[in-house]
Design a protein around this motif. Structure first.
Motif, PDB file in Angstrom:
ATOM      1  N   LYS A 164      -3.341   0.703  -3.299  1.00  0.00           N
ATOM      2  CA  LYS A 164      -2.992  -0.679  -2.963  1.00  0.00           C
ATOM      3  C   LYS A 164      -2.536  -1.406  -4.232  1.00  0.00           C
ATOM      4  CE  LYS A 164      -5.520  -3.011  -0.093  1.00  0.00           C
ATOM      5  NZ  LYS A 164      -6.646  -3.796   0.493  1.00  0.00           N
ATOM      6  N   ARG A 194      -5.772  11.659   3.186  1.00  0.00           N
ATOM      7  CA  ARG A 194      -4.778  10.884   2.453  1.00  0.00           C
ATOM      8  C   ARG A 194      -5.426  10.130   1.301  1.00  0.00           C
ATOM      9  NH1 ARG A 194      -6.958   7.948   6.422  1.00  0.00           N
ATOM     10  NH2 ARG A 194      -7.053   5.664   6.219  1.00  0.00           N
ATOM     11  N   THR A 195      -4.580   9.658   0.400  1.00  0.00           N
ATOM     12  CA  THR A 195      -5.005   8.764  -0.682  1.00  0.00           C
ATOM     13  C   THR A 195      -4.116   7.519  -0.620  1.00  0.00           C
ATOM     14  OG1 THR A 195      -5.637  10.623  -2.098  1.00  0.00           O
ATOM     15  CG2 THR A 195      -5.315   8.493  -3.161  1.00  0.00           C
ATOM     16  N   GLU A 196      -4.749   6.377  -0.662  1.00  0.00           N
ATOM     17  CA  GLU A 196      -4.004   5.124  -0.585  1.00  0.00           C
ATOM     18  C   GLU A 196      -4.115   4.377  -1.904  1.00  0.00           C
ATOM     19  OE1 GLU A 196      -5.449   2.922   2.725  1.00  0.00           O
ATOM     20  OE2 GLU A 196      -4.556   4.242   4.223  1.00  0.00           O
ATOM     21  N   VAL A 235      -6.747   7.134  10.594  1.00  0.00           N
ATOM     22  CA  VAL A 235      -5.525   6.479  11.098  1.00  0.00           C
ATOM     23  C   VAL A 235      -4.922   7.294  12.242  1.00  0.00           C
ATOM     24  CG1 VAL A 235      -4.980   5.330   8.932  1.00  0.00           C
ATOM     25  CG2 VAL A 235      -4.146   7.646   9.324  1.00  0.00           C
ATOM     26  N   SER A 273     -14.048  12.629  -0.931  1.00  0.00           N
ATOM     27  CA  SER A 273     -12.998  11.605  -0.999  1.00  0.00           C
ATOM     28  C   SER A 273     -13.078  10.835  -2.302  1.00  0.00           C
ATOM     29  CB  SER A 273     -13.106  10.650   0.197  1.00  0.00           C
ATOM     30  OG  SER A 273     -14.312   9.913   0.152  1.00  0.00           O
ATOM     31  N   ASN A 327      -5.120  11.957   8.392  1.00  0.00           N
ATOM     32  CA  ASN A 327      -6.327  11.298   7.880  1.00  0.00           C
ATOM     33  C   ASN A 327      -6.669  11.736   6.458  1.00  0.00           C
ATOM     34  OD1 ASN A 327      -6.750   9.773  10.197  1.00  0.00           O
ATOM     35  ND2 ASN A 327      -7.921  11.405  11.204  1.00  0.00           N
ATOM     36  N   VAL A 364       0.847  -1.193   0.000  1.00  0.00           N
ATOM     37  CA  VAL A 364       0.000   0.000   0.000  1.00  0.00           C
ATOM     38  C   VAL A 364       0.884   1.245   0.000  1.00  0.00           C
ATOM     39  CG1 VAL A 364      -1.756   1.325   1.221  1.00  0.00           C
ATOM     40  CG2 VAL A 364      -1.875  -1.176   1.197  1.00  0.00           C
ATOM     41  N   ARG A 403       0.189  11.252   1.581  1.00  0.00           N
ATOM     42  CA  ARG A 403      -0.405  12.191   2.538  1.00  0.00           C
ATOM     43  C   ARG A 403      -0.112  13.643   2.181  1.00  0.00           C
ATOM     44  NH1 ARG A 403       1.037   8.240   6.627  1.00  0.00           N
ATOM     45  NH2 ARG A 403      -0.878   7.346   7.497  1.00  0.00           N
ATOM     46  N   HIS A 413      -9.433   9.359   1.305  1.00  0.00           N
ATOM     47  CA  HIS A 413      -9.861   9.494   2.708  1.00  0.00           C
ATOM     48  C   HIS A 413      -9.867  10.974   3.090  1.00  0.00           C
ATOM     49  CE1 HIS A 413      -9.264   5.135   3.505  1.00  0.00           C
ATOM     50  NE2 HIS A 413      -8.252   5.257   2.646  1.00  0.00           N
ATOM     51  N   VAL A 433       0.889   5.027   0.631  1.00  0.00           N
ATOM     52  CA  VAL A 433       0.064   6.034   1.300  1.00  0.00           C
ATOM     53  C   VAL A 433       0.577   7.418   0.898  1.00  0.00           C
ATOM     54  CG1 VAL A 433      -0.760   6.944   3.496  1.00  0.00           C
ATOM     55  CG2 VAL A 433      -0.373   4.479   3.229  1.00  0.00           C
ATOM     56  N   THR A 476      -8.010   4.528  -3.004  1.00  0.00           N
ATOM     57  CA  THR A 476      -9.038   4.896  -2.028  1.00  0.00           C
ATOM     58  C   THR A 476      -8.718   6.273  -1.469  1.00  0.00           C
ATOM     59  OG1 THR A 476      -9.310   2.567  -1.408  1.00  0.00           O
ATOM     60  CG2 THR A 476     -10.267   4.221   0.066  1.00  0.00           C
TER      61      THR A 476
END
Length: 230
Positions: free
Chosen positions: A227, A223-225, A209, A176, A221, A118, A122, A162, A120, A160
């Motif tokens: 995967k 953020r874009t993740e 998180v 989001s 919090n 993943v 931010r 967030h 992350v 995803t």
């Protein structure tokens, strides 16, 4: 009686030479000594005056025969030359029964493939209350795009978005989602195949998180993740 005196020396000399033949070439001094004793004995059978000449002749013959017919070990590895399939092995090197250094055992390193990872992101903040990327955002995503383009074509990407808890749940959900699509579109425009993306969704504020009660927590919090499934 003369036949016996002649036969006995020949038998004894043959025995001496046969015994020397089983020795190493480097053992020729031993052959010479054994031959000398045998030669002296042979000479004494004939006459005591012949003992000295017999010793000299017997020693010389035995040493020469041993050197010519003996099985040497020129490289000193403990394997006779007649069986040494790797002559000239440097001293001190361990060898097998054929006089050869053992074949090195190939070490196969297992390649560990991380099945899932993943990324992350931010520090992509977008424009205020918007899904539009800033210049700084695009610079950051350029690095991510370079990384993703190096992945195998079979890699599956899930994006995803967030948010923090500021605002209503429904609003954060939509925001989001728009931001996740904005990041995906930029990566595709940068050369990442769209077919690699199997999911682009927004999670709103539902998966924090960090603590939304602090400014630092809210920043984490947002953020874009991405995967990566290999």
């Amino acid at each position: 009686m003369s036949i016996v005196r002649t036969a006995i020396p020949l038998v004894l000399l043959t025995s001496v030479l046969t015994g020397c033949a089983g020795l190493q070439k480097t053992d020729w001094p031993k052959c010479a000594a054994v031959g000398g004793v045998g030669g002296a004995a042979l000479g004494a059978i004939e006459s005591s005056a012949w003992a000295g000449w017999g010793a000299l002749l017997g020693g010389g013959l035995a040493a020469g025969y041993c050197w010519a017919h003996g099985d040497g070990d020129e490289d000193g590895d403990g394997v006779p030359d007649s069986r040494d399939k790797c002559p000239g092995t440097p001293r001190g090197v361990q060898v097998d029964a054929n006089g050869c250094p053992p074949e090195p055992v190939a070490v196969v390193e297992e390649v560990v493939v991380v099945k899932e990872e993943v990324i992350v992101i931010r520090d992509v903040h977008f424009e205020f209350d918007s899904a539009r990327l800033t210049a700084a955002d695009k610079e950051r995503l350029n690095t991510i795009a370079t990384r993703l383009k190096q992945e195998a074509a079979s890699a599956r990407l899930s994006v995803t978005g967030h948010t923090d808890s500021v605002g209503s749940d429904s609003y954060n959900q939509k925001l989001s989602d728009r931001r996740a699509h904005s990041v995906t579109d930029y990566l595709v425009d940068s050369g990442v195949p769209r077919s690699s993306f199997i999911s682009v969704v927004g999670a709103g504020e539902t998966q924090p998180v960090a603590d939304n009660a602090t400014a630092d927590g809210r920043a984490m919090n947002r953020r874009t993740e991405i995967k990566i499934q290999r």
